[in-house]
Scaffold this active site. Structure first.
Site, PDB file in Angstrom:
ATOM      1  N   HIS A 112      24.826   4.061  10.922  1.00  0.00           N
ATOM      2  CA  HIS A 112      25.055   2.662  10.571  1.00  0.00           C
ATOM      3  C   HIS A 112      26.490   2.273  10.956  1.00  0.00           C
ATOM      4  O   HIS A 112      27.385   3.123  11.016  1.00  0.00           O
ATOM      5  CB  HIS A 112      24.852   2.446   9.082  1.00  0.00           C
ATOM      6  CG  HIS A 112      23.436   2.659   8.634  1.00  0.00           C
ATOM      7  ND1 HIS A 112      22.871   1.961   7.585  1.00  0.00           N
ATOM      8  CD2 HIS A 112      22.455   3.491   9.089  1.00  0.00           C
ATOM      9  CE1 HIS A 112      21.618   2.345   7.410  1.00  0.00           C
ATOM     10  NE2 HIS A 112      21.355   3.285   8.309  1.00  0.00           N
TER      11      HIS A 112
ATOM     12  N   GLU B 192      28.742   0.749   9.298  1.00  0.00           N
ATOM     13  CA  GLU B 192      29.719   1.065   8.244  1.00  0.00           C
ATOM     14  C   GLU B 192      30.048   2.556   8.235  1.00  0.00           C
ATOM     15  O   GLU B 192      31.182   2.953   7.926  1.00  0.00           O
ATOM     16  CB  GLU B 192      29.166   0.633   6.884  1.00  0.00           C
ATOM     17  CG  GLU B 192      29.007  -0.879   6.734  1.00  0.00           C
ATOM     18  CD  GLU B 192      27.639  -1.380   7.157  1.00  0.00           C
ATOM     19  OE1 GLU B 192      27.233  -2.457   6.693  1.00  0.00           O
ATOM     20  OE2 GLU B 192      26.960  -0.694   7.967  1.00  0.00           O
TER      21      GLU B 192
ATOM     22  N   CYS C  13      23.695  -2.391   3.363  1.00  0.00           N
ATOM     23  CA  CYS C  13      22.466  -1.831   2.791  1.00  0.00           C
ATOM     24  C   CYS C  13      22.800  -0.795   1.725  1.00  0.00           C
ATOM     25  O   CYS C  13      23.943  -0.335   1.601  1.00  0.00           O
ATOM     26  CB  CYS C  13      21.615  -1.200   3.894  1.00  0.00           C
ATOM     27  SG  CYS C  13      22.327   0.302   4.607  1.00  0.00           S
TER      28      CYS C  13
ATOM     29  N   CYS D 276      24.469   2.507   2.961  1.00  0.00           N
ATOM     30  CA  CYS D 276      25.909   2.450   3.217  1.00  0.00           C
ATOM     31  C   CYS D 276      26.719   2.309   1.934  1.00  0.00           C
ATOM     32  O   CYS D 276      27.828   2.831   1.835  1.00  0.00           O
ATOM     33  CB  CYS D 276      26.218   1.308   4.174  1.00  0.00           C
ATOM     34  SG  CYS D 276      25.649   1.626   5.857  1.00  0.00           S
TER      35      CYS D 276
END
Length: 321
Positions: free
Chosen positions: A129, A131, A156, A159
């Site tokens: 992801h 992040e 999400c 994360c």
């Protein structure tokens, strides 16, 4: 396990196709530009400056950030949100075609870019992801504290749990751009993940170094690994990759399995990138060492496409002293 050279890794690192006609999305919701007439000229200027600063880069030094903020005549929050659209252009999502960008401000004043990565032919759980990419970027540069994370919508749950591993988690400002980069909304981590599962739940209270804090594991090569290194004594690139992986393993974050590890990736120009494992108290949100090494290679400009991996990676599997 030994130090080994793994060939035919193309199934995981197949080239990401060029994404023609794909809508570029800076995060999980599109940023809507505020086009009010009195501010249109300034907004365009900020957007252009931000795009120029981020284009093709994953790290912007603190002095450049300050100069850019002065030139744009805006707050750091507005500047970071304006960087998201261009940041997302570097994402590699050949499966979802959903490009995500994240922009982080370190305690040093430097700005870091994160993007999402997907690997064709592999489970989506192996994706990185944006992040997560950003945290790996911070670690690669030795940045120990993240002050602000700019994204265009809330991260999400995966994360959020990953960020709970940071010692600085409670102090991170999450800046959302739901209403465009000139109208940021700020949240703090406890608001995004209250009553969370934390490292202390498994490690107990104490002085354990958490993710992004300095790690140093006392390691040595196993006898089998030493034999492979001796056999490959004349292969300078292999030796350098093994050394890079060993150093990255010493600095990796594995407080739960106690299995420090890292991977070094060699590209077709014999350039080497290495990064260590990053664990999480909830296990699944961690970053495996191979993905972390791919992130490092992309940040260092050594992996324009996955096809540039020449089929050689060096796992650093060591015995703890």
């Amino acid at each position: 396990m030994d130090v080994v050279r793994l060939r035919s890794h193309a199934q995981m690192l197949r080239p990401a196709p060029r994404l023609r006609g794909v809508q570029h999305i800076s995060s999980r919701k599109a940023v809507k530009a505020n086009t009010a007439a009195p501010e249109a000229k300034q907004q365009t200027s900020i957007a252009e400056l931000a795009a120029q600063a981020v284009r093709g880069r994953f790290f912007i030094p603190a002095e450049d950030v300050q100069q850019l903020k002065d030139a744009a005549d805006c707050t750091i929050d507005t500047l970071m949100l304006a960087m998201l659209e261009e940041a997302s252009q570097s994402a590699r999502p050949p499966i979802s075609h959903y490009q995500v960008g994240a922009v982080g401000l370190g305690e040093s004043g430097a700005v870091y870019i994160g993007v999402n990565l997907e690997f064709p032919g592999n489970p989506l759980g192996q994706s990185v992801h944006a992040e997560q990419f950003l945290v790996a970027n911070l670690a690669l540069h030795g940045e120990q504290k993240l002050n602000t994370l700019a994204i265009s919508a809330a991260p999400c749950g995966h994360c959020r749990q990953f960020y709970s591993e940071l010692a600085c988690a409670d102090g991170i400002r999450f800046v959302f751009g739901w209403h465009g980069h000139t109208h940021p909304e700020v949240f703090h981590f406890p608001e995004l993940l209250p009553a969370r599962f934390e490292p202390e739940d498994l490690l107990g209270d104490g002085d354990k170094a958490l993710l992004l804090q300095p790690q140093h594991h006392s390691l040595k090569w196993s006898s089998e690994a030493q034999a492979v290194l001796q056999q490959r004594a004349g292969d300078a690139v292999f030796q350098q990759a093994a050394a890079a992986a060993f150093t990255a393993a010493q600095q990796s974050y594995s407080p739960y399995t106690l299995c420090p590890s890292a991977v070094a990736v060699i590209n077709m120009q014999d350039q080497i990138s290495a990064h260590g494992y990053m664990e999480n108290a909830a296990h699944n949100p961690g970053i495996p060492p191979l993905q972390a090494a791919v992130v490092a290679a992309i940040i260092q400009g050594q992996l324009e496409t996955y096809q540039q991996v020449c089929g050689e990676v060096v796992p650093s599997i060591c015995a703890t002293l």
